[in-house]
Design an enzyme around this catalytic site. Structure first.
Site, short mmCIF file in Angstrom:
data_model
loop_
_atom_site.label_atom_id
_atom_site.label_comp_id
_atom_site.label_asym_id
_atom_site.label_seq_id
_atom_site.Cartn_x
_atom_site.Cartn_y
_atom_site.Cartn_z
N CYS A 1 2.54 -9.22 1.03
CA CYS A 1 2.89 -9.18 -0.26
C CYS A 1 3.67 -10.35 -0.35
O CYS A 1 3.32 -11.48 -0.15
CB CYS A 1 3.50 -7.81 -1.39
SG CYS A 1 2.97 -8.31 -3.02
N HIS B 1 -0.66 -3.49 -0.07
CA HIS B 1 0.96 -3.28 0.47
C HIS B 1 -0.05 -0.79 0.78
O HIS B 1 -0.43 -0.44 0.57
CB HIS B 1 1.23 -2.24 -1.17
CG HIS B 1 1.38 -3.28 -1.41
ND1 HIS B 1 3.09 -3.58 -1.10
CD2 HIS B 1 1.29 -3.70 -2.37
CE1 HIS B 1 3.47 -4.58 -1.98
NE2 HIS B 1 2.94 -4.98 -2.81
N GLU C 1 1.22 0.29 2.96
CA GLU C 1 3.07 1.52 2.71
C GLU C 1 2.85 2.04 1.06
O GLU C 1 3.58 3.41 1.39
CB GLU C 1 4.15 -0.01 2.49
CG GLU C 1 4.78 -0.46 1.78
CD GLU C 1 4.37 -1.56 1.50
OE1 GLU C 1 3.02 -2.01 1.86
OE2 GLU C 1 4.59 -2.70 0.82
#
Lengths: 978, 261
Positions: free
Chosen positions: B94, B227, B229
C-alpha cells in the site's frame, strides 16, 4: 521571493475530483455546468530562485506521470489570466491561522531536497467551471461546495493567501473590575466575554475576589469560566432538580432529585457493582477488564456545534479529541465509532434556516472529516449509525467514539509535587478559543461569523506520533499522570492534573505557532494534538529523548506544587493565582425546574388497508434503514487486522451487521504475538449502539429504554455475554433552562437507571451536549429531538462463538425470540402511512431473560444466524437476513408470540417492540434450542428456502407478502432496477 | 532466523500487522523507525528482509508516498540500492508500494538511481477512479509467468482487503503494461471470485491491466496495494461464520522470510 505553482491533470488523464464536482453542482439545482477541472495551488516564499521552484514543482508537487505544473513569480497580486468565454475560475485558500498540514509537509519535503531557503508555504485550490453559468451561480457554487468561509476564503480569479497576522494588542493582561460590579454588569460581562456563566456563578466569583481583596485578571476569569463550563463540569447533570409530573392537569409525582448523574447514572453502576469495571466516570474514559492481563477503555464524545459550522473540521477534530481521551488513559486506540444525525438530505434550499449549511453538505463534510482522521491514524472505524430528521437541520449531531486497549497497571494518574508539567505534540495558536464555553451556547444565524475561532482542522499524523511517543513513555514508566489538552486547553489539563497538589506554569515556555498571543489565549487555546504529562525530574531527559525520536515536540512548562494553588506566570509576571479548592469546588450547585406531562397517545384506530410488500420496499429504501455501504467503505475498517466480524457481513459482504467483533492482536505487538494461535479461542470484544430519537418527543423514558435495549441486543446478537456488557450514555438535548426539556431529561435518565439495573449492564462513561437549539434571530427556536445514544461494549468469552446476521443454509428453521405488541407509535410504518398517536414501544420485562437464554444457546453452538429487530420490525429484519444470505425465507405470522391486541398482519410485521431477535437454527439443533428457550416467548415462524423469495403467510392463512430477494436488495441498496 | 526490518515512517500505521505476519511466517521482525536508520542506531544491511508497511507516511500530503519516497531516495539511497542489488527481498504494501514506485525502485526497469527522479518515473499510483478512499476485500491472482519471488508457487488466489484512496496504477505509456507482463514483472492482478479479470469493484481503483502488484526485473522487490498482512488468520476472513476460508496472505511473508535467510 514569492511564487505560485499550479498543478493539474495531464492531458488525457482523468480528473476524478472534477467529475465529482460536476455531479454535486447538479444537486444544487444548477444545470448549466458542463465541466469542472481542479488544480492544486502552492504558494512558496523565502530565499529561493526560479531554479529552486522548478525543482520543487517537478520533484515534489506534481506527479510526473499524471500531472502537469506551471509556476509564476509573484510581484504583488497574481495576474489574472484571460479565460475563454463561458469559463469561470474560482480559487480557494485557508484563512490565516488555520492549520495547513500540506504546507507543513511541503516545508519538510523541501528540506529533504536541500532547498533550505524556503521559509513559508501555503496551499489552495483552483477550479475551472465551464458551461452556462451566471456570476451569481458561480458564487453560489463557491459558497455551497468549494469554500467554507468559517475557515477559508475564495475569489473568482487568482487568490493570494495572507500570512498569519501577528496581532499586537495594546492590552496584555487585563484586570476586570469585578468587585464593584452590579448584577446587571456581571450578566453583561458574562455575555460579552462569552463566559456562559449565570448570575449565581458570577456572584460566587465576585465573592472570592472580594475576599482576596483584588480584582481578577482576564486569565483568572477565563480559567474559571472554562473550569465551570457545562462541557467540563456537567452542571446540569449535577444540579438539584425540582421535578413535577402531570397526567393531564393532575400532579401525579413530585420530587427533589439530588442530581441526575448521582441519582440515576452513577447509581446504576454502583448498585450493579460489576467486578470487571475498573474505572467509571472518573478518568478520560471508562475502563473494563478484557482478561487477567489487559484492560479496555471506551469513550464517546459529541462535536455538534463545530460540525454545524465547519463539517469537515468539526468531525475531524471530534475524532481527534476522543482519540486523545483514549491516549489520556495510556491506551492504544483500536476502534472508532461514529453516530451521525442530520437534517433530510432532500431539504429544499428555500427551507434552509438562515446561516445554516445544507444537510447534504454537512453529511459529506462530516463523513470526509471522520474518514481523514481515523484512516490516517490507522484506527479502524467499525461501528455507527446515520439518522435523518428535520429537527437536526440546524443542529446536526456528531458522536465520535474510541475504544482502546492497554496492559493492566501501566496507566498512572497522580501527579506528585515536584513533577514537571510537560506539554507534547502540536504547537499552540489562537485556534479554538472558547470552545468549552461555546459548546454550551445556543447556535444562531450568525454563530458562524462570530465563533469561527472555535473551529479547527486537525492533523492526524501529529496525533499518531504523539500516540507512539506516549505509549513508549508509558512502557518506560516516565510519567506519573497524563491527560489530553481538549476543551479548555492547558487551563483544563493542568487545572485537572494539579487539582490535589497545585501547579506553576510559565506561559512563555509554551511553543507557539506564531507570536502575538496574549497570556489568556495561550492558556485557553484549544489547538489540537497536544497532551500534558506529569514527569518526575529524573525522567525528564529520557522523556524528551523518546519524543525526539518520534519527531514530537516536548517542552517543560512548569512544576506541580504542594500547596493546592494554581499559579500561572508569563516570565516573572504572575497572571493568575487561584486556589484549586475554589476552582474545583467553588461552583454553586444549580437548581433546575423540571416538568413532565405524560404522553396520552391518541388511538390511531384500525390501520388503513395497505400492501405489506409495497410498504416493506419503501421502508428498506428509507435513508435511516437503507444500506450505509457507501459511507462504511470510505472508513478503513480493516486496519489493525482485528475486525473479525465486519460492519458489512453476508454472502456478498454487504449485509448490515448488528455489531462489530474485534480480536485485538496486532495492537498488542510485540507483547501480543503470543496471543495469536490460528484456531481462535481468545476472548473478543463486541461494539454496538442504540438510539431511538423518534420516540423521544412523545416518551423520553421509552426512548431511552429502547436505545439501551437496542444497544444490548446488537452485541448479544453477535455473541456477547449479556453479563459482560458495559454501556456509555451520550445525551444530546435542548436547553435545560426550559422545564419541559429538563422534564424529558429526568424521564430519560430514570430509564437509564431502570434499564441498566434490569439488564445488569453498568454505565462506565457518559457525556452530555445540551443547548442544541437554533435561534433564528426573530424569536423562532428549533430544538433537536431529545436524543440519547447508548454505546455498548460486550465481551465474547471465545471469538469462535461469534454469529452474523446473514442466513446460512436452506432448510434451517427461523425462530422469533421475544413478544410482539401493538406498539406502532412513531414507528416507520406510521411515518409512511402518515398516522399519529398509538403507543410507542415500552420496556419488555422479559428482555434480560431472553438475552441470557439466547446467549446460552449460542454458547452451545445452536445459533447459525441472529439479527435484532429494530427499525421497521420483523419485516425489515427478515428482509435484511434474506438479502445478506441471498436465500429465501418463508414466515408464518400465525406463529409469532404476540400481545393480546396485536391482531393484524401489519402490526406483527412492522411493530418495533423491544427485546426481539430473529434466529436461524439447524433442524438437528431445534430440540436443544427449544429446550434452552423454554418458558420464554419464542417460536418457530418459518424456514430458509432455496427459492429466493421472502414469503409471508398472514393471520388469515393467506399469503400477504411475496417479494424476490433481488427486489429487497435493490430497494435497500438504492440500486436502479436492471 | 531471518531478521526482518519493518520500516516505520511518520504516519505508518500497518507496521504491527506486518510484524505479526512476519512472526507467524517464521521470521524475526523488528519495527524500526526511519530516524533510527538515519541516526545509525540501526543498519539496514544487518537485515535479511525489508518491509515497507501501509499507512499515511507524512500524511500523504503531497500525493501518497511522495515524501517517504523522497526520504528513501535522498537519505537511504545507497544502503537501499545495495540491499536490492544483493537480491534481498523487499516488500512494499500500500503506502510502501506507493513509496517504492515514487522512489523509482518499481518497476525499476533501467535499474539506475536517476529512475527516482521525476523525469525517469515510468509509472505512478494515483487517485482511485471512484475519487474515494475504499475499503473492500479483493481476489488477487498470482500471475503464472512472474519472476516475483514472493508470489512464485502460490497455490491459488489470495483474498485480502484493500484500503486506499490512491491505488490506481497508471503507466506513463500504455505499452509499459505489456512490457512488464513480458518480463514477468506483473506479480498480482485483481480478479473476481471465479478468478476472471473483472472491472469495478473487483478492480477497486481502476488500475490499468488490473495490476495489483508488480515486482522489479530481478523479482526480489514486490509492491502491492492490497493488504496480505490483514488476512493471516482464518477469523479475519469476511465469511468465516459461513464456514468459508482460504486465500490467506501469509505465504507472501513466508516467501520473504525464506528468501531473506
Amino acid at each position: 521571493m514569492r511564487y505560485r505553482v499550479i498543478v493539474g491533470s495531464a492531458p488525457g488523464q482523468t480528473d476524478p475530483r472534477g467529475a465529482g464536482l460536476c455531479a454535486e453542482i447538479a444537486t444544487l439545482g444548477i444545470e448549466g455546468a458542463s465541466e469542472a477541472q481542479t488544480f492544486d495551488l502552492y504558494f512558496l516564499e523565502g530565499d529561493i530562485d526560479d531554479d529552486a521552484v522548478e525543482y520543487l514543482a517537478r520533484e515534489l508537487l506534481a506527479d510526473p506521470v499524471v500531472q502537469r505544473y506551471r509556476w509564476e513569480r509573484l510581484n504583488g497580486a497574481p495576474r489574472e489570466e484571460p479565460l475563454e468565454a463561458g469559463t469561470w475560475a474560482v480559487e480557494v485558500c485557508l484563512l490565516p491561522g488555520v492549520t495547513d498540514a500540506v504546507a507543513e509537509s511541503l516545508l519538510a519535503g523541501a528540506r529533504l531536497l536541500g532547498v533550505g531557503g524556503l521559509t513559508w508555504a501555503a496551499t489552495g485550490q483552483r477550479y475551472l467551471l465551464r458551461g452556462r453559468l451566471s456570476e451569481a451561480e458561480v458564487h453560489r457554487i463557491a459558497r455551497s461546495l468549494l469554500c467554507n468561509e468559517v475557515i477559508q476564503q475564495y475569489r473568482l480569479g487568482p487568490i493570494l493567501p495572507a500570512r498569519t497576522a501577528v496581532r499586537r494588542d495594546d492590552v496584555w493582561v487585563e484586570r476586570i473590575p469585578l468587585r464593584a460590579a452590579s448584577p446587571e454588569e456581571l450578566a453583561r460581562l458574562s455575555r460579552e466575554r462569552l463566559l456562559s456563566l449565570d448570575g449565581a456563578e458570577m456572584a460566587a466569583i465576585q465573592r472570592y475576589f472580594a475576599a482576596a481583596g483584588r480584582d481578577p485578571t482576564d486569565v483568572e476569569l477565563e480559567t474559571l469560566a472554562q473550569t465551570w463550563s457545562e462541557h467540563c463540569v456537567h452542571k446540569t447533570f449535577k444540579a438539584v432538580v425540582d421535578y413535577e409530573e402531570y397526567e393531564g392537569d393532575r400532579l401525579v409525582r413530585q420530587e427533589r432529585i439530588d442530581g441526575l448523574l448521582r441519582s440515576f447514572i452513577r447509581a446504576a453502576t454502583e448498585r450493579i457493582a460489576a467486578p470487571w469495571v475498573r474505572s467509571a466516570f472518573v478518568d478520560n474514559a471508562g475502563i473494563i477488564d478484557l482478561d487477567e492481563n489487559l484492560e479496555v477503555s471506551f469513550k464517546v464524545e459529541t462535536h455538534n456545534h463545530p460540525s454545524a459550522l465547519e463539517p469537515f473540521g468539526g468531525a475531524n477534530t471530534g475524532v481527534g479529541g476522543v482519540v486523545r481521551d483514549i491516549i489520556g488513559v495510556s491506551a492504544r486506540p483500536i476502534a472508532n465509532t461514529d453516530v451521525l444525525c442530520f437534517g433530510p438530505t432532500d431539504l429544499p434550499f428555500a427551507a434552509l434556516p438562515a446561516g445554516v449549511l445544507h444537510p447534504r453538505r454537512v453529511y459529506s463534510g462530516v463523513v470526509a472529516g471522520i474518514e481523514d482522521y481515523g484512516n490516517k491514524m490507522g484506527i479502524p472505524t467499525v461501528n455507527g449509525a446515520i439518522l435523518f430528521h428535520p429537527g437536526y437541520t440546524a443542529n446536526p449531531l456528531v458522536y465520535c467514539g474510541c475504544l482502546g486497549i492497554a496492559p493492566k497497571g501501566r496507566h498512572r494518574k497522580q501527579a506528585r509535587p515536584g513533577d514537571r508539567v510537560v506539554v507534547i505534540g502540536g504547537r499552540t495558536g489562537r485556534d479554538g478559543l472558547h470552545g468549552a464555553t461555546f459548546s454550551s451556547a445556543e447556535l444562531t444565524h450568525e454563530t458562524g461569523a462570530v465563533a469561527g475561532g472555535a473551529v479547527q482542522i486537525g492533523n492526524p499524523i501529529t496525533e499518531k506520533l504523539v500516540l507512539e511517543a506516549v505509549l513508549e513513555a508509558r512502557d518506560r514508566g516516565l510519567y506519573t499522570a497524563i491527560t489530553d489538552c481538549g476543551a479548555g486547553g492547558l487551563s483544563s489539563a493542568v487545572g485537572e492534573m494539579g487539582r490535589e497538589v497545585g501547579a506553576t506554569v510559565q506561559l512563555e515556555q509554551v511553543p507557539l505557532k506564531y507570536q502575538g498571543l496574549r497570556p489568556w489565549e495561550i492558556w485557553l487555546s484549544e489547538a489540537q494534538e497536544r497532551m500534558v504529562l506529569a514527569v518526575p525530574p529524573e525522567h525528564v531527559e529520557e522523556l524528551l529523548e523518546v519524543c525526539r525520536r518520534w519527531d514530537v515536540e516536548a517542552t517543560v512548562i512548569g512544576t506541580f506544587r504542594s500547596d493546592r494553588r494554581l499559579v500561572v506566570r508569563y516570565g516573572s509576571e504572575v497572571v493568575a493565582d487561584l486556589d484549586m479548592e475554589f476552582l474545583h469546588e467553588g461552583l454553586p450547585r444549580r437548581e433546575l425546574r423540571a416538568v413532565w406531562r405524560r404522553d396520552v397517545p391518541a388511538d390511531p384506530g384500525r390501520l388503513p388497508p395497505t400492501d405489506p410488500g409495497e410498504l416493506l420496499l419503501r421502508l428498506l429504501a428509507d435513508p435511516d434503514i437503507a444500506s450505509k455501504e457507501s459511507v462504511i467503505r470510505r472508513y478503513d475498517h480493516e486496519v489493525q487486522g482485528a475486525t473479525v466480524v465486519k460492519p458489512l457481513v453476508g454472502r456478498r459482504n454487504d449485509g448490515p451487521g448488528d455489531a462489530t467483533v474485534l480480536l485485538p492482536l496486532a495492537a498488542l505487538w510485540p507483547e501480543g504475538a503470543a496471543r495469536a494461535p490460528s484456531d481462535g479461542g481468545q476472548p473478543a470484544l463486541a461494539l454496538g449502539c442504540g438510539l431511538a430519537p423518534r420516540f423521544g418527543m412523545r416518551d423520553p423514558y421509552a426512548m431511552a429504554w429502547a436505545a439501551i435495549d437496542e444497544a444490548i441486543r446488537n452485541v448479544v446478537a453477535v455473541g456477547a455475554d449479556p453479563d459482560r456488557i458495559a454501556l456509555l450514555d451520550n445525551f444530546c438535548w435542548g436547553s435545560p433552562q426550559r422545564p419541559e426539556q429538563m422534564g424529558a431529561l429526568v424521564q430519560a435518565a430514570r430509564a437509564c437507571y431502570d434499564a441498566a439495573l434490569a439488564y445488569g449492564t453498568p454505565f462506565i462513561s457518559g457525556k452530555d451536549s445540551l443547548n442544541n437549539e437554533y435561534g433564528d434571530g426573530a424569536g423562532g427556536r428549533i430544538a433537536i429531538p431529545p436524543t440519547l445514544l447508548i454505546s455498548s461494549l460486550g465481551l465474547l468469552p471465545d471469538v469462535r462463538l461469534a454469529v452474523t446476521m446473514d442466513v446460512k443454509e436452506c432448510g434451517n428453521a427461523l425462530y422469533i425470540v421475544g413478544l410482539t405488541r401493538h406498539e406502532l407509535g412513531e414507528s416507520y410504518l406510521q411515518r409512511y402511512l402518515k398516522l399519529e398517536g398509538g403507543r410507542v414501544p415500552q420496556p419488555s420485562p422479559e428482555g434480560p431473560a431472553l438475552a441470557r437464554a439466547l446467549h446460552a444457546a449460542m454458547r452451545r453452538g445452536l445459533v447459525r444466524a441472529c439479527h435484532d429487530l429494530s427499525e421497521g420490525g420483523l419485516a425489515v429484519a427478515a428482509a435484511e437476513m434474506a438479502l445478506a444470505g441471498e436465500a429465501g425465507l418463508h414466515l408464518d405470522l400465525r406463529q409469532v408470540p404476540r400481545g393480546d391486541d396485536a391482531d393484524e398482519d401489519l402490526v406483527l410485521l412492522f411493530a418495533e417492540s423491544n427485546a426481539r431477535y430473529l434466529v436461524e437454527v439447524r433442524p438437528g439443533d431445534e430440540p436443544a434450542f427449544v429446550e434452552v428457550m423454554a418458558g420464554l416467548p419464542c417460536a418457530r415462524i418459518g424456514q430458509v428456502e432455496r427459492i429466493p423469495h421472502l414469503v409471508v403467510t398472514g393471520l388469515s392463512g393467506r399469503e400477504v407478502l411475496n417479494l424476490p430477494v433481488r427486489s429487497l436488495r435493490r430497494a435497500w441498496k438504492g440500486e436502479a432496477k436492471a | 532466523m531471518t531478521r526482518v526490518l519493518i520500516l516505520h515512517a511518520p504516519g505508518t500505521n500497518r507496521d504491527r500487522e506486518a510484524a505479526l505476519a512476519c512472526a507467524l511466517a517464521g521470521g524475526g521482525p523488528e519495527v524500526v523507525h526511519l530516524n533510527q536508520l538515519l541516526s545509525g542506531e540501526r543498519n539496514l544491511l544487518d537485515y535479511g528482509f525489508l518491509v515497507l508497511p501501509g499507512g499515511f507516511s507524512y500524511g500523504d500530503d503531497l500525493g501518497a508516498g511522495t515524501l517517504w519516497a523522497l526520504a528513501l531516495r535522498e537519505r537511504l539511497g545507497e544502503a537501499l540500492h545495495r540491499f536490492v542489488e544483493d537480491g534481498r527481498p523487499v516488500l512494499g504494501i500500500c503506502n510502501g508500494f506507493q513509496a517504492l514506485v515514487k522512489a523509482g525502485l518499481l518497476p525499476g526497469l533501467d535499474g539506475g538511481r536517476e529512475a527516482g527522479e521525476a523525469a525517469g518515473r515510468q509509472a505512478t499510483l494515483t487517485r482511485n477512479r471512484s475519487a474515494r478512499f475504499e475499503c473492500r476485500w479483493v481476489y488477487l491472482r498470482p500471475e503464472p509467468g512472474s519472476v516475483c519471488l514472493f508470489t512464485r508457487g502460490l497455490p491459488g488466489p489470495l483474498y485480502v482487503p484493500v484500503a486506499h484512496g490512491e491505488g490506481n496504477f497508471v503507466p506513463r505509456e500504455l505499452p509499459l503494461i505489456e512490457e512488464l507482463r513480458a518480463r514477468g514483472q506483473i506479480a498480482l492482478t485483481y480478479v473476481d471470485a471465479e478468478g476472471r479479470p473483472a472491472g469495478y469493484p473487483d478492480n477497486p481503483n481502476g488500475s490499468a491491466g488490473n495490476v495489483a502488484g508488480i515486482c522489479n526485473p530481478a523479482g526480489n522487490v514486490l509492491g502491492l496495494m492490497p493488504h496480505p498482512e490483514d488476512h493471516i488468520l482464518p477469523h479475519q476472513h469476511p465469511r468465516w461464520t459461513r464456514g468459508e476460508s482460504g486465500g490467506l496472505g501469509l505465504p507472501i511473508f513466508a516467501s520473504g522470510v525464506q528468501a531473506g535467510r
